[in-house]
Design a protein around this motif. Structure first.
Motif, PDB file in Angstrom:
ATOM      1  N   ARG A 152       0.907  -1.125   0.099  1.00  0.00           N
ATOM      2  CA  ARG A 152      -0.018  -0.029   0.069  1.00  0.00           C
ATOM      3  C   ARG A 152       0.604   1.305   0.103  1.00  0.00           C
ATOM      4  NH1 ARG A 152      -3.575  -1.286   4.995  1.00  0.00           N
ATOM      5  NH2 ARG A 152      -1.717  -1.914   5.801  1.00  0.00           N
ATOM      6  N   SER A 153       2.115   1.133   0.726  1.00  0.00           N
ATOM      7  CA  SER A 153       2.883   2.508   0.785  1.00  0.00           C
ATOM      8  C   SER A 153       4.486   1.871   0.475  1.00  0.00           C
ATOM      9  CB  SER A 153       2.756   3.194   2.109  1.00  0.00           C
ATOM     10  OG  SER A 153       3.577   4.212   2.171  1.00  0.00           O
ATOM     11  N   VAL A 154       5.013   2.431  -0.332  1.00  0.00           N
ATOM     12  CA  VAL A 154       6.393   1.844  -0.330  1.00  0.00           C
ATOM     13  C   VAL A 154       7.413   3.282  -0.203  1.00  0.00           C
ATOM     14  CG1 VAL A 154       8.053   0.857  -2.152  1.00  0.00           C
ATOM     15  CG2 VAL A 154       5.835   0.035  -1.747  1.00  0.00           C
ATOM     16  N   LEU A 155       8.445   3.039   0.288  1.00  0.00           N
ATOM     17  CA  LEU A 155       9.496   3.885   0.342  1.00  0.00           C
ATOM     18  C   LEU A 155      10.677   3.636  -0.062  1.00  0.00           C
ATOM     19  CD1 LEU A 155      10.105   6.695   1.903  1.00  0.00           C
ATOM     20  CD2 LEU A 155      11.139   5.275   3.818  1.00  0.00           C
ATOM     21  N   VAL A 156      11.130   4.433  -1.074  1.00  0.00           N
ATOM     22  CA  VAL A 156      12.494   4.373  -1.736  1.00  0.00           C
ATOM     23  C   VAL A 156      13.490   5.000  -1.287  1.00  0.00           C
ATOM     24  CG1 VAL A 156      13.485   4.738  -3.978  1.00  0.00           C
ATOM     25  CG2 VAL A 156      11.314   3.873  -4.009  1.00  0.00           C
ATOM     26  N   ALA A 228      20.045   5.591   9.208  1.00  0.00           N
ATOM     27  CA  ALA A 228      19.002   4.309   9.496  1.00  0.00           C
ATOM     28  C   ALA A 228      18.175   4.944  10.367  1.00  0.00           C
ATOM     29  CB  ALA A 228      20.081   3.098  10.081  1.00  0.00           C
ATOM     30  N   GLU A 229      18.256   5.566  11.408  1.00  0.00           N
ATOM     31  CA  GLU A 229      17.396   5.816  12.326  1.00  0.00           C
ATOM     32  C   GLU A 229      16.302   7.134  11.741  1.00  0.00           C
ATOM     33  OE1 GLU A 229      19.660   5.400  16.517  1.00  0.00           O
ATOM     34  OE2 GLU A 229      20.001   7.183  15.434  1.00  0.00           O
ATOM     35  N   GLN A 230      16.890   7.754  10.961  1.00  0.00           N
ATOM     36  CA  GLN A 230      15.992   8.713  10.373  1.00  0.00           C
ATOM     37  C   GLN A 230      15.138   8.001   9.313  1.00  0.00           C
ATOM     38  OE1 GLN A 230      18.070  12.811   9.431  1.00  0.00           O
ATOM     39  NE2 GLN A 230      19.795  11.707  10.231  1.00  0.00           N
ATOM     40  N   LEU A 231      15.659   7.082   8.837  1.00  0.00           N
ATOM     41  CA  LEU A 231      14.914   6.507   7.598  1.00  0.00           C
ATOM     42  C   LEU A 231      13.671   5.512   8.148  1.00  0.00           C
ATOM     43  CD1 LEU A 231      14.808   5.552   4.492  1.00  0.00           C
ATOM     44  CD2 LEU A 231      16.189   3.622   5.221  1.00  0.00           C
ATOM     45  N   GLU A 232      14.126   4.985   9.475  1.00  0.00           N
ATOM     46  CA  GLU A 232      13.032   4.454  10.086  1.00  0.00           C
ATOM     47  C   GLU A 232      11.955   5.202  10.432  1.00  0.00           C
ATOM     48  OE1 GLU A 232      10.766   1.303  11.660  1.00  0.00           O
ATOM     49  OE2 GLU A 232      12.567   1.224  10.553  1.00  0.00           O
ATOM     50  N   ILE A 233      12.195   6.476  10.834  1.00  0.00           N
ATOM     51  CA  ILE A 233      11.079   7.522  11.315  1.00  0.00           C
ATOM     52  C   ILE A 233      10.260   7.868   9.945  1.00  0.00           C
ATOM     53  CG2 ILE A 233      10.755   9.812  12.004  1.00  0.00           C
ATOM     54  CD1 ILE A 233      13.379   9.612  13.762  1.00  0.00           C
ATOM     55  N   GLY A 236       8.014   4.960   9.288  1.00  0.00           N
ATOM     56  CA  GLY A 236       6.727   4.864   9.921  1.00  0.00           C
ATOM     57  C   GLY A 236       5.683   6.084   9.684  1.00  0.00           C
ATOM     58  N   ASP A 237       6.248   7.497   9.434  1.00  0.00           N
ATOM     59  CA  ASP A 237       5.415   8.280   8.961  1.00  0.00           C
ATOM     60  C   ASP A 237       4.588   8.032   7.733  1.00  0.00           C
ATOM     61  OD1 ASP A 237       6.700  10.045  10.866  1.00  0.00           O
ATOM     62  OD2 ASP A 237       7.739  11.140   9.564  1.00  0.00           O
ATOM     63  N   VAL A 238       5.091   7.415   6.766  1.00  0.00           N
ATOM     64  CA  VAL A 238       4.321   7.282   5.465  1.00  0.00           C
ATOM     65  C   VAL A 238       3.655   5.792   5.617  1.00  0.00           C
ATOM     66  CG1 VAL A 238       5.853   8.716   4.403  1.00  0.00           C
ATOM     67  CG2 VAL A 238       6.273   6.174   4.384  1.00  0.00           C
ATOM     68  N   ALA A 270      11.452  -3.969  10.697  1.00  0.00           N
ATOM     69  CA  ALA A 270      10.435  -4.812  10.908  1.00  0.00           C
ATOM     70  C   ALA A 270       9.491  -4.740   9.704  1.00  0.00           C
ATOM     71  CB  ALA A 270       9.462  -4.311  12.084  1.00  0.00           C
ATOM     72  N   ARG A 271      10.009  -4.320   8.667  1.00  0.00           N
ATOM     73  CA  ARG A 271       9.286  -4.132   7.109  1.00  0.00           C
ATOM     74  C   ARG A 271      10.024  -5.066   6.146  1.00  0.00           C
ATOM     75  NH1 ARG A 271       9.247   0.547   9.842  1.00  0.00           N
ATOM     76  NH2 ARG A 271       7.538   1.949   9.938  1.00  0.00           N
ATOM     77  N   CYS A 272       9.482  -5.465   5.244  1.00  0.00           N
ATOM     78  CA  CYS A 272      10.379  -5.975   4.100  1.00  0.00           C
ATOM     79  C   CYS A 272      10.916  -5.002   3.335  1.00  0.00           C
ATOM     80  CB  CYS A 272       8.991  -6.530   3.010  1.00  0.00           C
ATOM     81  SG  CYS A 272       8.175  -8.033   3.521  1.00  0.00           S
ATOM     82  N   VAL A 273      12.028  -5.476   2.707  1.00  0.00           N
ATOM     83  CA  VAL A 273      13.020  -4.612   2.171  1.00  0.00           C
ATOM     84  C   VAL A 273      13.591  -5.286   1.111  1.00  0.00           C
ATOM     85  CG1 VAL A 273      15.349  -3.486   2.555  1.00  0.00           C
ATOM     86  CG2 VAL A 273      13.813  -3.690   4.563  1.00  0.00           C
ATOM     87  N   LEU A 274      13.461  -4.415  -0.076  1.00  0.00           N
ATOM     88  CA  LEU A 274      14.276  -4.848  -1.317  1.00  0.00           C
ATOM     89  C   LEU A 274      15.490  -4.123  -1.384  1.00  0.00           C
ATOM     90  CD1 LEU A 274      12.564  -5.581  -4.677  1.00  0.00           C
ATOM     91  CD2 LEU A 274      14.660  -4.029  -4.886  1.00  0.00           C
ATOM     92  N   LEU A 275      16.589  -5.013  -1.635  1.00  0.00           N
ATOM     93  CA  LEU A 275      17.801  -4.419  -1.858  1.00  0.00           C
ATOM     94  C   LEU A 275      18.699  -5.116  -3.233  1.00  0.00           C
ATOM     95  CD1 LEU A 275      19.309  -5.338   1.783  1.00  0.00           C
ATOM     96  CD2 LEU A 275      18.565  -3.095   1.113  1.00  0.00           C
ATOM     97  N   SER A 276      19.345  -4.378  -3.625  1.00  0.00           N
ATOM     98  CA  SER A 276      20.208  -4.439  -4.755  1.00  0.00           C
ATOM     99  C   SER A 276      21.535  -3.888  -4.843  1.00  0.00           C
ATOM    100  CB  SER A 276      19.436  -3.923  -6.149  1.00  0.00           C
ATOM    101  OG  SER A 276      18.078  -4.586  -6.273  1.00  0.00           O
TER     102      SER A 276
END
Length: 277
Positions: A152-156, A228-233, A236-238, A270-276
């Motif tokens: 539903r919401s994806v963060l790049v 990493a901490e900022q990315l987690e915030i 969560g926001d989105v 705690a989320r799925c992560v796509l890594l390349s």
């Protein structure tokens, strides 16, 4: 671009239910085949023995590994019984990362479990950190507490590196199915905010030309928080169910020793992560 074959990497001694569930969902969403893969080696004990006793120990250990691999196959086939499409199983007595990376030639994406912060057993588990470096395919890391693929919401997580560009391209099939996509960059201290916004606006425009509507967002660096901490915030926001990121934009050694975004995403997200890479 689509995913025609989804590979799921199973592991001895670890929960496999979450990754099987997500791999099955992914295969259904894209009408893809699904390949289960697992490997393990007997890890000899540290004490010394020789002769017939040593050979007996090795034989019993290898027989145990084969039985456990057979158990993984049964679990895989039960989980994919009603998924439809082509189903295949591959296993071997081998080092897991080496075997899975070799089998990746037949897949478009590899679904793996996460990894704890302690050292993993290279005889029984293909680390996603090894796979992303060796397989030449995107790795979808699924934490054990995830029970569905939430698009539903994806963060790049953008950084202007080759790894991030590859990750966004690899994620396109999922991004097209997402309801909301946010492209975010957390700039270094000496980066100009307007220049960073221009960069990620470029990314959002590129996504638009591929049928993906995305919002560009720049986060100000906070001196007492890691990236990493900022990315987690922001995630969560989105309400992100999936984070897309390039793996090891800095050297892998520095991330292993000092920590970094990739290490965090693999071991703590705690989320799925796509890594390349």
């Amino acid at each position: 671009m689509t995913y025609a074959t989804v590979m799921v990497s199973l592991a001895l001694g670890q929960p496999n239910e979450a990754r099987l569930q997500v791999a099955g969902e992914l295969a259904e969403r894209f009408d893809a085949g699904i390949v289960g893969v697992a490997a393990a080696q007997f890890a000899p004990p540290l004490y010394f023995t020789d002769g017939a006793e040593a050979q007996g120990l090795i034989d019993r250990g290898e027989a145990s590994v084969k039985r456990r691999l057979a158990g993984l196959e049964a679990q895989f086939r039960a989980a994919t019984r009603n998924r439809g499409g082509h189903v295949d199983w591959r296993c071997a007595m081998d080092f897991p990362a080496r075997f899975v990376a070799a089998q990746a030639r037949c897949a478009d994406i590899i679904v793996s479990g996460g990894q704890s912060t302690v050292l993993s057993d290279a005889f029984a588990f293909a680390s996603p950190k090894d796979l992303v470096m060796q397989a030449g395919r995107p790795i979808l890391v699924v934490p054990d507490n995830v029970n569905w693929l939430d698009l539903r919401s994806v963060l790049v997580a953008w950084k202007d590196t080759a790894e991030a560009r590859r990750a966004v391209a690899d994620a396109l099939p999922m991004l097209r199915k997402a309801r909301d996509v946010t492209v975010v960059e957390i700039p270094e201290d000496d980066h100009d905010h307007s220049a960073v916004m221009a960069d990620i606006t470029d990314v959002a425009a590129w996504l638009a030309r591929h049928g993906v509507t995305a919002t560009a967002r720049v986060c100000e660096a906070v001196w007492n928080q890691s990236a990493a901490e900022q990315l987690e915030i922001v995630a969560g926001d989105v309400g992100a169910g999936l984070v897309v990121a390039g793996a090891y934009g800095h050297s892998r050694f520095s991330e292993l020793i000092l920590g970094g975004v990739t290490e965090y995403l693999v071991t703590q997200s705690a989320r799925c992560v796509l890594l390349s890479h």
